[in-house]
Design an enzyme around this catalytic site. Structure first.
Site, PDB file in Angstrom:
ATOM      1  N   ASP A  41      -6.905   1.118   5.744  1.00  0.00           N
ATOM      2  CA  ASP A  41      -5.912   0.593   5.015  1.00  0.00           C
ATOM      3  C   ASP A  41      -4.983  -0.324   6.105  1.00  0.00           C
ATOM      4  O   ASP A  41      -5.189  -0.107   7.278  1.00  0.00           O
ATOM      5  CB  ASP A  41      -5.149   1.894   4.460  1.00  0.00           C
ATOM      6  CG  ASP A  41      -5.759   2.195   3.230  1.00  0.00           C
ATOM      7  OD1 ASP A  41      -6.475   1.532   2.761  1.00  0.00           O
ATOM      8  OD2 ASP A  41      -5.392   3.256   2.695  1.00  0.00           O
ATOM      9  N   LYS A  63      -3.503  -3.165   1.593  1.00  0.00           N
ATOM     10  CA  LYS A  63      -2.473  -3.535   0.531  1.00  0.00           C
ATOM     11  C   LYS A  63      -1.013  -3.199   0.982  1.00  0.00           C
ATOM     12  O   LYS A  63      -0.901  -1.906   1.406  1.00  0.00           O
ATOM     13  CB  LYS A  63      -2.865  -2.846  -0.612  1.00  0.00           C
ATOM     14  CG  LYS A  63      -4.205  -2.989  -1.303  1.00  0.00           C
ATOM     15  CD  LYS A  63      -4.623  -2.442  -2.443  1.00  0.00           C
ATOM     16  CE  LYS A  63      -5.007  -0.977  -2.360  1.00  0.00           C
ATOM     17  NZ  LYS A  63      -6.498  -1.041  -1.567  1.00  0.00           N
ATOM     18  N   MET A 177       6.261   5.625  -2.755  1.00  0.00           N
ATOM     19  CA  MET A 177       6.358   4.292  -2.919  1.00  0.00           C
ATOM     20  C   MET A 177       7.446   3.751  -3.776  1.00  0.00           C
ATOM     21  O   MET A 177       7.415   3.085  -4.703  1.00  0.00           O
ATOM     22  CB  MET A 177       5.104   3.736  -3.604  1.00  0.00           C
ATOM     23  CG  MET A 177       3.590   3.984  -2.662  1.00  0.00           C
ATOM     24  SD  MET A 177       2.140   3.607  -3.615  1.00  0.00           S
ATOM     25  CE  MET A 177       1.889   4.935  -4.815  1.00  0.00           C
TER      26      MET A 177
END
Length: 256
Positions: A41, A63, A177
């Site tokens: 990641d 991402k 997030m």
């Protein structure tokens, strides 16, 4: 001794923790050290990647903020392809693979392809943030439940959570997030009955040297973030336990 025959293709979904290499588990270290290929990641610390053998392939599939090095379907297919070629594939994921990490999607794909797979849990960012702040996520007096929610759905908007249930639960909410979507989360929770005066804190880059905290309330924190928006991965803790933080009276703090 490995449970798998030598040279047999397999996959291991490894939780790398929230960022600090010191929070990597021993099982994760062993998996990385035996990898033929590591799909990692964004923001995985280079020190963690260095644990892989020199000959192991290192493939960035991360991402960040809407920018994808590789789409999820392509990641799934690549793990299967490498494993079916006889490789030990380590899918190295921030936090825990099964906490907002799409580990379930990868697991489904590997099972469907008949690829042997194991999972190594990792320290999730809510736990790392709580430890840094010295905030208990649960407390017998003020928080008897804990709720992990995502602040960012697949389409970039806040998912349709059961806001009334969250507001009435009386526990701690950990919103992952949520750095950019906190205004919506705050408005929905307040409209559902949670007091705007409920303590809240945003933790950016939990466990990393550049970790930062912004304290406020459910009502005030969105405005504070508008003035000083987070740049790194952000988690918001909401609930009475936040008032127990060691430095709650410091609105902005850079971790030592």
């Amino acid at each position: 001794m490995s449970a798998f025959p030598p040279n047999s293709g397999r996959a291991t979904l490894v939780g790398a923790g929230p960022g600090n290499p010191d929070l990597l588990t021993l099982r994760a270290v062993k998996a990385i050290q035996s990898a033929d290929a590591v799909l990692y990641d964004a923001l995985i610390d280079p020190e963690i990647l260095d644990l892989a053998p020199p000959a192991a392939r290192r493939i960035d599939v991360g991402k960040r903020c809407g920018r994808h090095a590789m789409k999820q379907t392509a990641i799934n297919a690549l793990i299967v392809k490498l494993a079916q070629a006889g490789k030990h594939v380590v899918r190295l994921k921030g936090g825990d693979p099964f906490v907002f990490g799409r580990g379930g999607e990868e697991l489904d794909t590997l099972r469907a392809a008949g690829v042997p797979v194991t999972v190594v849990p990792g320290v999730t960012s809510a736990c790392a943030a709580a430890a840094s702040l010295q905030v208990p996520l649960t407390h017998r007096d003020v928080a008897r439940s804990l709720h992990f929610v995502t602040g960012h759905g697949s389409d970039g908007t806040v998912p349709a959570h059961d806001w009334k249930a969250l507001a009435n639960a009386g526990g701690t909410i950990a919103a992952y997030m949520a750095g950019r979507t906190l205004p919506t989360i705050s408005a929905q929770l307040i409209a559902a009955g949670l007091s705007a005066a409920t303590p809240a804190v945003l933790v950016e880059n939990a466990s990393r040297p550049d970790e930062r905290h912004r304290f406020g309330t459910l009502g005030s924190l969105p405005a504070l973030l508008a003035e000083d928006p987070p740049v790194g991965p952000a988690l918001v803790l909401i609930g009475q336990v936040v008032a127990l933080a060691d430095d709650v009276n410091q609105p902005v703090r850079l971790a030592a």
